[in-house]
Scaffold this motif. Structure first.
Motif, PDB file in Angstrom:
ATOM      1  N   ARG A 176      44.145  34.111  35.662  1.00 51.92           N
ATOM      2  CA  ARG A 176      42.935  34.019  34.826  1.00 51.92           C
ATOM      3  C   ARG A 176      43.341  33.993  33.354  1.00 51.92           C
ATOM      4  O   ARG A 176      42.940  34.852  32.570  1.00 51.92           O
ATOM      5  CB  ARG A 176      42.005  35.210  35.110  1.00 51.92           C
ATOM      6  CG  ARG A 176      41.518  35.334  36.542  1.00 51.92           C
ATOM      7  CD  ARG A 176      40.345  34.434  36.839  1.00 51.92           C
ATOM      8  NE  ARG A 176      39.116  34.938  36.264  1.00 51.92           N
ATOM      9  CZ  ARG A 176      38.235  35.690  36.928  1.00 51.92           C
ATOM     10  NH1 ARG A 176      38.453  36.035  38.193  1.00 51.92           N
ATOM     11  NH2 ARG A 176      37.122  36.087  36.343  1.00 51.92           N
ATOM     12  N   MET A 177      44.139  33.013  32.969  1.00 52.58           N
ATOM     13  CA  MET A 177      44.611  32.918  31.590  1.00 52.58           C
ATOM     14  C   MET A 177      43.711  32.036  30.723  1.00 52.58           C
ATOM     15  O   MET A 177      43.562  32.284  29.524  1.00 52.58           O
ATOM     16  CB  MET A 177      46.045  32.391  31.547  1.00 52.58           C
ATOM     17  CG  MET A 177      47.083  33.328  32.173  1.00 52.58           C
ATOM     18  SD  MET A 177      47.088  34.988  31.469  1.00 52.58           S
ATOM     19  CE  MET A 177      47.557  34.648  29.776  1.00 52.58           C
ATOM     20  N   ARG A 185      35.446  39.837  37.186  1.00 50.96           N
ATOM     21  CA  ARG A 185      35.887  39.889  35.797  1.00 50.96           C
ATOM     22  C   ARG A 185      36.611  41.198  35.493  1.00 50.96           C
ATOM     23  O   ARG A 185      36.360  42.225  36.130  1.00 50.96           O
ATOM     24  CB  ARG A 185      34.699  39.728  34.841  1.00 50.96           C
ATOM     25  CG  ARG A 185      33.994  38.397  34.940  1.00 50.96           C
ATOM     26  CD  ARG A 185      32.824  38.299  33.977  1.00 50.96           C
ATOM     27  NE  ARG A 185      31.762  39.247  34.288  1.00 50.96           N
ATOM     28  CZ  ARG A 185      30.680  39.448  33.547  1.00 50.96           C
ATOM     29  NH1 ARG A 185      30.522  38.765  32.422  1.00 50.96           N
ATOM     30  NH2 ARG A 185      29.759  40.308  33.913  1.00 50.96           N
ATOM     31  N   GLY A 186      37.504  41.147  34.515  1.00 53.10           N
ATOM     32  CA  GLY A 186      38.100  42.375  34.028  1.00 53.10           C
ATOM     33  C   GLY A 186      37.053  43.193  33.287  1.00 53.10           C
ATOM     34  O   GLY A 186      36.078  42.644  32.763  1.00 53.10           O
ATOM     35  N   SER A 215      43.938  44.833  27.709  1.00 51.33           N
ATOM     36  CA  SER A 215      44.566  45.532  28.837  1.00 51.33           C
ATOM     37  C   SER A 215      44.350  44.823  30.169  1.00 51.33           C
ATOM     38  O   SER A 215      45.016  45.142  31.161  1.00 51.33           O
ATOM     39  CB  SER A 215      44.033  46.969  28.933  1.00 51.33           C
ATOM     40  OG  SER A 215      42.632  46.954  29.134  1.00 51.33           O
ATOM     41  N   TYR A 216      43.411  43.857  30.218  1.00 51.45           N
ATOM     42  CA  TYR A 216      43.200  43.092  31.446  1.00 51.45           C
ATOM     43  C   TYR A 216      44.108  41.869  31.431  1.00 51.45           C
ATOM     44  O   TYR A 216      43.917  40.941  30.647  1.00 51.45           O
ATOM     45  CB  TYR A 216      41.738  42.651  31.559  1.00 51.45           C
ATOM     46  CG  TYR A 216      41.492  41.676  32.695  1.00 51.45           C
ATOM     47  CD1 TYR A 216      41.715  42.042  34.018  1.00 51.45           C
ATOM     48  CD2 TYR A 216      41.043  40.381  32.441  1.00 51.45           C
ATOM     49  CE1 TYR A 216      41.493  41.150  35.055  1.00 51.45           C
ATOM     50  CE2 TYR A 216      40.812  39.479  33.472  1.00 51.45           C
ATOM     51  CZ  TYR A 216      41.045  39.869  34.776  1.00 51.45           C
ATOM     52  OH  TYR A 216      40.835  38.983  35.802  1.00 51.45           O
ATOM     53  N   GLN A 217      45.117  41.898  32.302  1.00 49.96           N
ATOM     54  CA  GLN A 217      46.071  40.793  32.380  1.00 49.96           C
ATOM     55  C   GLN A 217      46.144  40.286  33.818  1.00 49.96           C
ATOM     56  O   GLN A 217      46.479  41.028  34.727  1.00 49.96           O
ATOM     57  CB  GLN A 217      47.458  41.239  31.903  1.00 49.96           C
ATOM     58  CG  GLN A 217      47.517  41.580  30.423  1.00 49.96           C
ATOM     59  CD  GLN A 217      47.206  40.392  29.525  1.00 49.96           C
ATOM     60  OE1 GLN A 217      47.718  39.290  29.739  1.00 49.96           O
ATOM     61  NE2 GLN A 217      46.364  40.596  28.525  1.00 49.96           N
ATOM     62  N   ASN A 218      45.788  39.016  33.993  1.00 50.96           N
ATOM     63  CA  ASN A 218      45.773  38.387  35.300  1.00 50.96           C
ATOM     64  C   ASN A 218      46.333  36.975  35.134  1.00 50.96           C
ATOM     65  O   ASN A 218      45.720  36.130  34.489  1.00 50.96           O
ATOM     66  CB  ASN A 218      44.337  38.350  35.833  1.00 50.96           C
ATOM     67  CG  ASN A 218      44.218  37.744  37.216  1.00 50.96           C
ATOM     68  OD1 ASN A 218      45.106  37.018  37.671  1.00 50.96           O
ATOM     69  ND2 ASN A 218      43.125  38.039  37.895  1.00 50.96           N
ATOM     70  N   GLN A 219      47.492  36.731  35.709  1.00 49.13           N
ATOM     71  CA  GLN A 219      48.158  35.435  35.534  1.00 49.13           C
ATOM     72  C   GLN A 219      47.348  34.273  36.090  1.00 49.13           C
ATOM     73  O   GLN A 219      47.554  33.120  35.698  1.00 49.13           O
ATOM     74  CB  GLN A 219      49.542  35.469  36.192  1.00 49.13           C
ATOM     75  CG  GLN A 219      50.554  36.338  35.458  1.00 49.13           C
ATOM     76  CD  GLN A 219      50.747  35.891  34.012  1.00 49.13           C
ATOM     77  OE1 GLN A 219      50.995  34.723  33.741  1.00 49.13           O
ATOM     78  NE2 GLN A 219      50.645  36.832  33.079  1.00 49.13           N
ATOM     79  N   HIS A 248      35.731  40.764  30.798  1.00 49.75           N
ATOM     80  CA  HIS A 248      36.660  39.701  30.421  1.00 49.75           C
ATOM     81  C   HIS A 248      36.753  38.670  31.544  1.00 49.75           C
ATOM     82  O   HIS A 248      37.234  38.979  32.637  1.00 49.75           O
ATOM     83  CB  HIS A 248      38.051  40.269  30.160  1.00 49.75           C
ATOM     84  CG  HIS A 248      38.081  41.432  29.209  1.00 49.75           C
ATOM     85  ND1 HIS A 248      37.450  41.415  27.998  1.00 49.75           N
ATOM     86  CD2 HIS A 248      38.672  42.652  29.310  1.00 49.75           C
ATOM     87  CE1 HIS A 248      37.661  42.572  27.372  1.00 49.75           C
ATOM     88  NE2 HIS A 248      38.382  43.333  28.156  1.00 49.75           N
ATOM     89  N   PHE A 272      38.641  35.980  31.232  1.00 46.35           N
ATOM     90  CA  PHE A 272      40.062  35.630  31.216  1.00 46.35           C
ATOM     91  C   PHE A 272      40.869  36.805  30.673  1.00 46.35           C
ATOM     92  O   PHE A 272      40.320  37.729  30.065  1.00 46.35           O
ATOM     93  CB  PHE A 272      40.293  34.379  30.351  1.00 46.35           C
ATOM     94  CG  PHE A 272      39.483  33.191  30.783  1.00 46.35           C
ATOM     95  CD1 PHE A 272      39.823  32.482  31.925  1.00 46.35           C
ATOM     96  CD2 PHE A 272      38.361  32.792  30.074  1.00 46.35           C
ATOM     97  CE1 PHE A 272      39.068  31.387  32.341  1.00 46.35           C
ATOM     98  CE2 PHE A 272      37.599  31.705  30.467  1.00 46.35           C
ATOM     99  CZ  PHE A 272      37.949  30.998  31.614  1.00 46.35           C
ATOM    100  N   SER A 273      42.178  36.775  30.915  1.00 45.52           N
ATOM    101  CA  SER A 273      43.059  37.859  30.478  1.00 45.52           C
ATOM    102  C   SER A 273      42.822  38.184  29.004  1.00 45.52           C
ATOM    103  O   SER A 273      42.781  37.285  28.150  1.00 45.52           O
ATOM    104  CB  SER A 273      44.520  37.462  30.693  1.00 45.52           C
ATOM    105  OG  SER A 273      44.810  37.361  32.075  1.00 45.52           O
TER     106      SER A 273
END
Length: 238
Positions: free
Chosen positions: A35-36, A11-12, A29-33, A23, A25-26
Motif C-alpha cells: 500500500r505505497m 486502512r492503517g 508509523s503505518y508501513q505496508n509494502q 491511512h 497508503f503507507s
C-alpha cells in the motif's frame, strides 16, 4: 481493465489523542509494502482533529498537497503570508516545490474537524511554491463530475492548479444514478473514494470510506446504490 480494492476496514489507523488518522497508503508509523501508492497518488489520509488542536508549523518539499474539509473548518497559516480558514465546500492546494512551512488548526472549542489530505508526486521538482484555495458549488457536482484540481498547464473550468498531470473530481450521485469516467490519457488510472453512500464499480460494491483503483481502461461506469458523495482522483500510473 485492472482493479485494486481498498476496503475502509483495511486502512492503517493512528490515534494520537488530538488526531485520529486513517491511512489509505503507507504513512508515518503505518508501513505496508503493498500500500505505497496508486500511480502518482502517494497519500490519502482521512483525519479527524479534536477541538482547539491541530498541526503545528512543519515543512514540506516537492509534493502536491490537497486538503478537502468534510466537516468543520481548519485555520491555515504559512510562510508565504497566507492566513485563512478552509471550510466545507472548499478545496486547498499547495505545490510545495523548493519548500514551504505551514500549520493547520481546528479553532472550534466544541466541534471536531474531518478532512481529507492527499499527496501527489510532482511532475517537476523544485518549482516555486504555490498556494490556492477555492469554494466549489455543491449544485455543480450533483449527478455530474466537478473538476476541482487539474494540471496547471491544462486547467479546466474553475479547477485549482497542481504541478502534475492529475485531476481531482467530486460528484454527488442520487440513488440509482450513474456516471461515466473517461480517461484523459491511456496512461491514467482512476482512484475512487466513497466519502459517503454506496456505489458499484467494475462489478464491485463499495460503501462509505471504501475505495477502488481502476486502470488500463479508457472508461468506467459508476452506479450509485444509494445517495453517494465521491472523490475521484485521475493520475498517471507511471
Amino acid at each position: 481493465m485492472k482493479t485494486i480494492l481498498h476496503k475502509a476496514t483495511t486502512r492503517g489507523f493512528a490515534n494520537h489523542g488530538w488526531l485520529k488518522s486513517y491511512h489509505t497508503f503507507s504513512f508515518a508509523s503505518y508501513q505496508n509494502q503493498d500500500r505505497m501508492n496508486f500511480g502518482v497518488l502517494r497519500v490519502l489520509n482521512d483525519d479527524v482533529v479534536a477541538p482547539k488542536m491541530g498541526f503545528g508549523t512543519h515543512p514540506h518539499q516537492n509534493m502536491e498537497i490537497i486538503s478537502i474539509p468534510l466537516q468543520g473548518a481548519l485555520s491555515h497559516k504559512d510562510n508565504m503570508g497566507n492566513k485563512r480558514a478552509i471550510e466545507v465546500g472548499e478545496v486547498q492546494v499547495m505545490s510545495a516545490g523548493t519548500g514551504l512551512t505551514h500549520s493547520e488548526f481546528n479553532d472550534s472549542k466544541t466541534d471536531e474537524v474531518n478532512f481529507l489530505q492527499l499527496w501527489i508526486l510532482p511532475e517537476h521538482t523544485n518549482v516555486t511554491p504555490n498556494y490556492e484555495q477555492r469554494a466549489f458549488s455543491s449544485e455543480e457536482k450533483k449527478n455530474k463530475l466537478q473538476t476541482v484540481v487539474a494540471p496547471k498547464d491544462n486547467l479546466e473550468n474553475n479547477a485549482l492548479p497542481i504541478n502534475q498531470q492529475a485531476y481531482i473530481y467530486r460528484t454527488s450521485l442520487d440513488a440509482n444514478n450513474s456516471i461515466q469516467l473517461d480517461a484523459k490519457s491511456p496512461q491514467n488510472g482512476f482512484y475512487i473514494f466513497v466519502v459517503d453512500g454506496g456505489i458499484e464499480v467494475a462489478n464491485t460494491k463499495l460503501q462509505k470510506r471504501d475505495a477502488i483503483g481502476v486502470y488500463e481502461t479508457k472508461s468506467i461506469d459508476i452506479e450509485s446504490t444509494s445517495t453517494s458523495d465521491l472523490i475521484i482522483i485521475e493520475v498517471p500510473m507511471n
